[in-house]
Design an enzyme around this catalytic site. Sequence first.
Site, mmCIF file in Angstrom:
data_model
loop_
_atom_site.group_PDB
_atom_site.id
_atom_site.type_symbol
_atom_site.label_atom_id
_atom_site.label_comp_id
_atom_site.label_asym_id
_atom_site.label_seq_id
_atom_site.Cartn_x
_atom_site.Cartn_y
_atom_site.Cartn_z
ATOM 1 N N THR A 172 -3.248 -33.324 -0.800
ATOM 2 C CA THR A 172 -4.659 -33.345 -0.354
ATOM 3 C C THR A 172 -4.879 -34.171 0.907
ATOM 4 O O THR A 172 -4.229 -35.202 1.095
ATOM 5 C CB THR A 172 -5.577 -33.891 -1.479
ATOM 6 O OG1 THR A 172 -5.479 -33.023 -2.596
ATOM 7 C CG2 THR A 172 -7.027 -33.953 -1.070
ATOM 8 N N ASP A 203 -10.805 -31.544 -8.244
ATOM 9 C CA ASP A 203 -12.009 -32.225 -7.757
ATOM 10 C C ASP A 203 -12.342 -31.912 -6.293
ATOM 11 O O ASP A 203 -13.502 -32.011 -5.889
ATOM 12 C CB ASP A 203 -11.812 -33.737 -7.886
ATOM 13 C CG ASP A 203 -10.610 -34.223 -7.077
ATOM 14 O OD1 ASP A 203 -9.539 -33.570 -7.135
ATOM 15 O OD2 ASP A 203 -10.732 -35.235 -6.357
ATOM 16 N N GLY A 223 -6.085 -37.347 -5.770
ATOM 17 C CA GLY A 223 -5.489 -37.842 -6.998
ATOM 18 C C GLY A 223 -5.519 -36.772 -8.067
ATOM 19 O O GLY A 223 -5.682 -35.583 -7.759
ATOM 20 N N TYR A 224 -5.374 -37.198 -9.291
ATOM 21 C CA TYR A 224 -5.318 -36.244 -10.399
ATOM 22 C C TYR A 224 -6.725 -35.671 -10.620
ATOM 23 O O TYR A 224 -7.608 -36.312 -11.202
ATOM 24 C CB TYR A 224 -4.786 -36.947 -11.649
ATOM 25 C CG TYR A 224 -4.483 -35.979 -12.753
ATOM 26 C CD1 TYR A 224 -3.395 -35.109 -12.662
ATOM 27 C CD2 TYR A 224 -5.288 -35.899 -13.867
ATOM 28 C CE1 TYR A 224 -3.128 -34.191 -13.660
ATOM 29 C CE2 TYR A 224 -5.028 -34.988 -14.877
ATOM 30 C CZ TYR A 224 -3.944 -34.136 -14.759
ATOM 31 O OH TYR A 224 -3.690 -33.228 -15.747
HETATM 32 N N1 ASP Z 1 -7.160 -33.907 -6.135
HETATM 33 C C1 ASP Z 1 -6.365 -32.755 -5.875
HETATM 34 C C2 ASP Z 1 -6.520 -31.761 -6.988
HETATM 35 O O1 ASP Z 1 -6.571 -32.169 -8.110
HETATM 36 C C3 ASP Z 1 -4.921 -33.057 -5.724
HETATM 37 C C4 ASP Z 1 -4.602 -34.215 -4.859
HETATM 38 O O2 ASP Z 1 -5.437 -34.971 -4.413
HETATM 39 O O3 ASP Z 1 -3.440 -34.375 -4.591
HETATM 40 O O4 ASP Z 1 -6.504 -30.585 -6.736
#
Ligand code: ASP
Length: 303
Positions: A172, A203, A223-224
């Site tokens: 991301t 998100d 993030g997750y």
């Molecule tokens: N937040 C992103 C998602 O869950 C992934 C990431 O930030 O690496 O799609």
Amino acid sequence: MPIALIVHGGAGDIKEERFEGARTGCKEAAQVGWRVLQAGGSALDAVEAAVRALEDNPDFNAGRGSCLNKEGKIEMDAGIMDGHSLNVGAIAGVELIQNPITLARRVMESEHTFLIGAGAQFFAREQGINPCHYEDLLTERQYQAWKHHTHSSLTYEAKTDTQQEKKQKHGTVGAVAIDSAGRLAAATSTGGIANKYPGRVGDSPLVGCGFYADEHAAISCTGYGEDFTRLMIAQRAASYAAQGMDARQAGEAAINFLSKHAEGDGGLIIVDHHGNVSKAKNSKCIAHAYINEQMTEPIADIF
Ligand code: ASP
């Protein structure tokens, strides 16, 4: 008003061999956005330009360099918000789009707020954005990662992510900025999580979750995604800023909330209405670069 900008290129356990590329890519993207602000451009234009630069860089999981889903397809998500008008544009699950953030911006400028999949691609064509080729988005690194995943799980069995996986699969990109008129803006773009279920949306394109901007602050998260979504981390950080916290305090408070209520990790970048920029994370790393008027060039770092 003081102008300022910060970009990120993802959080998590970034491998050491990727440090240099991530640092350089973030610095270059910050320079692209900074030139827009310095020329008197809007925060919105600056964050779009910075994120486009990150999407074009194959080292990051957005646009070219996006990760593959379980089917080997590249489905991308992006969102952009103008903190002055509170207008939002977002797209999710789009294929064959070179710069998803620009498509999100066009959505923002239309009567829509959020378009997904085939409808978003139809809208892109209407806007004169022609589809690119799969090969324009695919990189060897992401292909190898996908091959590795598919060898270890060949079916769509409902397997939940282990704690370790929740901490590793991040990419991301994002940017937040304040312009000379004091307007704030935020943008986030992603290929999502490696080997994700087809149709899975995290998100990143969800307003208040992976991005948010108002008159107090602008935030972009990484993030997750499942945890950032249910805890509405971006909006939470903005509301801490609205309560009087500065960028650093608001960012850290939102990430503390994440740590308290989730196993997944990640980070965010934030700019407040005074022009303070900051980052916060509970992951090992967050690739980022920032610049303000006291600086001659962006400072980029991984931690
Ligand atoms: N937040 C992103 C998602 O869950 C992934 C990431 O930030 O690496 O799609």
